[in-house]
Motif scaffolding. Structure first.
Motif, mmCIF file in Angstrom:
data_model
loop_
_atom_site.group_PDB
_atom_site.id
_atom_site.type_symbol
_atom_site.label_atom_id
_atom_site.label_comp_id
_atom_site.label_asym_id
_atom_site.label_seq_id
_atom_site.Cartn_x
_atom_site.Cartn_y
_atom_site.Cartn_z
ATOM 1 N N ALA A 9 0.866 -1.184 0.000
ATOM 2 C CA ALA A 9 0.000 0.000 0.000
ATOM 3 C C ALA A 9 0.901 1.232 0.000
ATOM 4 C CB ALA A 9 -0.899 -0.011 1.231
ATOM 5 N N ASP A 10 0.373 2.342 -0.481
ATOM 6 C CA ASP A 10 1.175 3.564 -0.590
ATOM 7 C C ASP A 10 1.757 4.010 0.750
ATOM 8 O OD1 ASP A 10 0.672 3.647 -3.302
ATOM 9 O OD2 ASP A 10 -0.971 5.085 -3.124
ATOM 10 N N ASP A 11 0.961 3.918 1.819
ATOM 11 C CA ASP A 11 1.460 4.360 3.123
ATOM 12 C C ASP A 11 2.578 3.457 3.638
ATOM 13 O OD1 ASP A 11 -0.476 2.336 3.436
ATOM 14 O OD2 ASP A 11 -0.912 2.957 5.494
ATOM 15 N N VAL A 12 2.474 2.173 3.353
ATOM 16 C CA VAL A 12 3.520 1.233 3.769
ATOM 17 C C VAL A 12 4.797 1.482 2.970
ATOM 18 C CG1 VAL A 12 4.163 -1.208 3.922
ATOM 19 C CG2 VAL A 12 1.826 -0.500 4.463
ATOM 20 N N ALA A 13 4.657 1.687 1.679
ATOM 21 C CA ALA A 13 5.819 1.979 0.838
ATOM 22 C C ALA A 13 6.500 3.257 1.296
ATOM 23 C CB ALA A 13 5.401 2.086 -0.624
ATOM 24 N N ALA A 14 5.711 4.261 1.686
ATOM 25 C CA ALA A 14 6.280 5.520 2.178
ATOM 26 C C ALA A 14 7.035 5.299 3.488
ATOM 27 C CB ALA A 14 5.182 6.559 2.366
ATOM 28 N N ALA A 15 6.493 4.472 4.360
ATOM 29 C CA ALA A 15 7.164 4.183 5.627
ATOM 30 C C ALA A 15 8.482 3.465 5.380
ATOM 31 C CB ALA A 15 6.258 3.339 6.526
ATOM 32 N N ILE A 16 8.487 2.535 4.446
ATOM 33 C CA ILE A 16 9.717 1.813 4.095
ATOM 34 C C ILE A 16 10.747 2.779 3.537
ATOM 35 C CG2 ILE A 16 10.696 0.103 2.508
ATOM 36 C CD1 ILE A 16 7.990 -1.426 2.860
ATOM 37 N N GLU A 17 10.316 3.656 2.672
ATOM 38 C CA GLU A 17 11.225 4.643 2.075
ATOM 39 C C GLU A 17 11.813 5.568 3.141
ATOM 40 O OE1 GLU A 17 13.535 6.093 -0.806
ATOM 41 O OE2 GLU A 17 12.133 4.431 -1.063
ATOM 42 N N GLN A 18 10.994 5.958 4.091
ATOM 43 C CA GLN A 18 11.470 6.829 5.172
ATOM 44 C C GLN A 18 12.529 6.125 6.019
ATOM 45 O OE1 GLN A 18 8.401 8.105 7.848
ATOM 46 N NE2 GLN A 18 9.750 9.482 8.969
ATOM 47 N N ILE A 19 12.287 4.866 6.336
ATOM 48 C CA ILE A 19 13.259 4.099 7.122
ATOM 49 C C ILE A 19 14.550 3.928 6.330
ATOM 50 C CG2 ILE A 19 13.754 1.817 8.106
ATOM 51 C CD1 ILE A 19 10.798 1.669 8.886
ATOM 52 N N LYS A 20 14.417 3.626 5.045
ATOM 53 C CA LYS A 20 15.606 3.464 4.189
ATOM 54 C C LYS A 20 16.477 4.716 4.236
ATOM 55 C CE LYS A 20 15.329 2.454 0.023
ATOM 56 N NZ LYS A 20 14.922 2.490 -1.378
ATOM 57 N N ARG A 21 15.853 5.866 4.055
ATOM 58 C CA ARG A 21 16.609 7.127 4.016
ATOM 59 C C ARG A 21 17.211 7.486 5.368
ATOM 60 N NH1 ARG A 21 12.353 10.702 0.537
ATOM 61 N NH2 ARG A 21 12.731 9.684 -1.458
ATOM 62 N N SER A 22 16.404 7.376 6.406
ATOM 63 C CA SER A 22 16.876 7.817 7.724
ATOM 64 C C SER A 22 17.951 6.905 8.305
ATOM 65 C CB SER A 22 15.707 7.937 8.701
ATOM 66 O OG SER A 22 15.149 6.673 8.979
ATOM 67 N N GLU A 23 17.891 5.619 7.969
ATOM 68 C CA GLU A 23 18.843 4.673 8.552
ATOM 69 C C GLU A 23 19.886 4.180 7.557
ATOM 70 O OE1 GLU A 23 16.964 1.699 10.962
ATOM 71 O OE2 GLU A 23 15.358 3.078 11.553
ATOM 72 N N GLY A 24 19.753 4.580 6.308
ATOM 73 C CA GLY A 24 20.735 4.176 5.303
ATOM 74 C C GLY A 24 20.798 2.673 5.086
ATOM 75 N N ILE A 25 19.629 2.044 5.001
ATOM 76 C CA ILE A 25 19.564 0.590 4.813
ATOM 77 C C ILE A 25 18.798 0.281 3.533
ATOM 78 C CG2 ILE A 25 19.752 0.051 7.271
ATOM 79 C CD1 ILE A 25 16.716 -0.246 7.367
ATOM 80 N N GLY A 26 18.786 -0.966 3.133
ATOM 81 C CA GLY A 26 18.089 -1.395 1.929
ATOM 82 C C GLY A 26 16.620 -1.684 2.184
ATOM 83 N N ILE A 45 11.906 -3.385 5.426
ATOM 84 C CA ILE A 45 10.681 -4.186 5.553
ATOM 85 C C ILE A 45 10.770 -5.102 6.759
ATOM 86 C CG2 ILE A 45 9.315 -6.034 4.480
ATOM 87 C CD1 ILE A 45 9.951 -4.706 1.771
ATOM 88 N N ASN A 46 11.904 -5.763 6.931
ATOM 89 C CA ASN A 46 12.073 -6.648 8.078
ATOM 90 C C ASN A 46 11.921 -5.895 9.394
ATOM 91 O OD1 ASN A 46 12.458 -9.235 6.949
ATOM 92 N ND2 ASN A 46 14.514 -8.642 6.306
ATOM 93 N N ARG A 47 12.457 -4.700 9.486
ATOM 94 C CA ARG A 47 12.332 -3.920 10.722
ATOM 95 C C ARG A 47 10.884 -3.540 10.985
ATOM 96 N NH1 ARG A 47 17.688 -0.015 11.116
ATOM 97 N NH2 ARG A 47 19.174 -1.715 10.878
ATOM 98 N N LEU A 48 10.175 -3.123 9.927
ATOM 99 C CA LEU A 48 8.766 -2.773 10.108
ATOM 100 C C LEU A 48 7.935 -3.977 10.542
ATOM 101 C CD1 LEU A 48 7.796 -0.341 7.204
ATOM 102 C CD2 LEU A 48 7.669 0.080 9.650
ATOM 103 N N VAL A 49 8.187 -5.122 9.919
ATOM 104 C CA VAL A 49 7.438 -6.330 10.273
ATOM 105 C C VAL A 49 7.748 -6.753 11.702
ATOM 106 C CG1 VAL A 49 7.131 -8.781 9.765
ATOM 107 C CG2 VAL A 49 7.203 -7.129 7.901
ATOM 108 N N ARG A 50 9.013 -6.734 12.079
ATOM 109 C CA ARG A 50 9.379 -7.107 13.454
ATOM 110 C C ARG A 50 8.738 -6.171 14.470
ATOM 111 N NH1 ARG A 50 14.901 -7.941 11.133
ATOM 112 N NH2 ARG A 50 15.042 -10.186 10.816
ATOM 113 N N LYS A 51 8.725 -4.885 14.139
ATOM 114 C CA LYS A 51 8.100 -3.913 15.040
ATOM 115 C C LYS A 51 6.609 -4.201 15.183
ATOM 116 C CE LYS A 51 7.800 1.023 15.891
ATOM 117 N NZ LYS A 51 8.155 2.371 15.423
ATOM 118 N N GLY A 52 5.961 -4.557 14.087
ATOM 119 C CA GLY A 52 4.541 -4.885 14.131
ATOM 120 C C GLY A 52 4.246 -6.161 14.888
#
Length: 77
Positions: free
Chosen positions: A8-25, A30-37
């Motif tokens: 979903a667009d909001d999930v993709a945006a959250a992934i993109e934000q994490i990628k940029r802020s933490e410098g990860i792939g 995605i793994n971090r978001l899923v683990r957090k959930g």
């Protein structure tokens, strides 16, 4: 595991934000978001009921009477 998903667009945006802020792939983000959930919350919030004086003109302790009064009520048009 390798798979294809549609995000979903909001999930993709959250992934993109994490990628940029933490410098990860993408996969790591995605793994971090899923683990957090999946993680259990540290503390459970306790429900606290709050009541307020509403200056009721009808005794609402007997719900049957209240429903009867509402059935008889004819609001102005």
């Amino acid at each position: 595991m390798r798979t294809t998903v549609t995000l979903a667009d909001d999930v993709a945006a959250a992934i993109e934000q994490i990628k940029r802020s933490e410098g990860i792939g993408v996969s790591e983000a995605i793994n971090r978001l899923v683990r957090k959930g999946l993680a259990k919350p540290d503390t459970l919030s306790q429900y606290v009921h709050r009541s307020y004086d509403m200056d009721m003109k009808v005794d609402v302790t007997n719900i049957g009477e209240v429903i009867g009064l509402l059935d008889e009520f004819d609001p102005p048009c």
